[in-house]
Design an enzyme around this catalytic site. Sequence first.
Site, PDB file in Angstrom:
ATOM      1  CB  SER A  46      -5.515   2.288  -7.110  1.00 49.16           C
ATOM      2  OG  SER A  46      -5.249   1.822  -5.807  1.00 49.16           O
ATOM      3  CD  GLU A  47      -1.928   4.262  -5.925  1.00 52.09           C
ATOM      4  OE1 GLU A  47      -2.163   5.385  -6.386  1.00 52.09           O
ATOM      5  OE2 GLU A  47      -2.682   3.677  -5.112  1.00 52.09           O
ATOM      6  CB  THR A  48       1.871  -2.412  -8.065  1.00 48.66           C
ATOM      7  OG1 THR A  48       0.609  -2.960  -8.468  1.00 48.66           O
ATOM      8  CG2 THR A  48       2.844  -3.531  -7.778  1.00 48.66           C
ATOM      9  CG  HIS A  77      -3.547   2.727  -0.798  1.00 45.16           C
ATOM     10  ND1 HIS A  77      -3.548   3.211  -2.087  1.00 45.16           N
ATOM     11  CD2 HIS A  77      -3.573   1.378  -0.897  1.00 45.16           C
ATOM     12  CE1 HIS A  77      -3.574   2.185  -2.928  1.00 45.16           C
ATOM     13  NE2 HIS A  77      -3.591   1.068  -2.242  1.00 45.16           N
TER      14      HIS A  77
END
Length: 280
Positions: A46-48, A77
């Site tokens: 979902s994210e990096t 997060h």
Amino acid sequence: MDSFHFKQVDVFSQTALKGNPLAVVFDAGSLSDERMAAFANWTNLSETTFILEPQDPRADYRVRIFTTLSELPFAGHPTLGTCHAWLEAGGVPKGAEIVQECGVGLVRIRREGSELAFLAPPLLRSGPVEADVMERVQRGLGITRNEIIRAQWVDNGAGWLAVMIKDRQQVLNLQPDHSQMQGLAVGVIAAWDPERDGDAAQFEVRAFISGDGMPEDPATGSLNAGIAQWLLAEGLAPDSYTVSQGLSMGRAGQLRINRLGDEIWIGGSVVTCIEGQLRL
């Protein structure tokens, strides 16, 4: 091909594989925007995040946050996961709190025992959701207008809107039609019934990002920060409460919300799952 220190962490869980994973790349100043975006797309998380030297002298580090499709000015997060990774790698904050620089500016983070918590940033958009948008959300979630108790924009940089429905089990049972909600970031919340659900949490939340490579987020700091500002402003939640998120995905995320004076803090645990060298 350059080598970078790399960690993959699990956020909002004390147990590996039960929270929201995040990839963290250290000392990423030599990477181009295109290379960052390509790696974030490749991870399919979902994210990096990419840690860089701060530009603001008050910050301890700067972070850039990418989804599989675009860059975000803020996300929850990734904020806690990046901070955990930075501290674990030997980062030393300038003060009692850690100060992260990102697209929305400076974000304060503090230690709460074994957990970390970030200060909820101000909402960029609030207020009622437009009728045409609500129609799309209803179709996408497969619910009627009568099943929605209330709805609100809770956008603090990630574009969130939130709808509250009556029953926790209905939240868990949702099978959204993402084609109806393309371009929207939709959070759904319902209160736990203490007699039926217990007291491990007070609210159940799910987060849908239709069109993204990860159309459901397992545990979402930015959404819950926005929801907390909404609920607490309207007296719909106690000053301290716990959110359960991710059960429908086989996860068990827990987020802790605390209002201290005029400040709202969003906290949880982070564990490291992978550490090594990345070659890009």
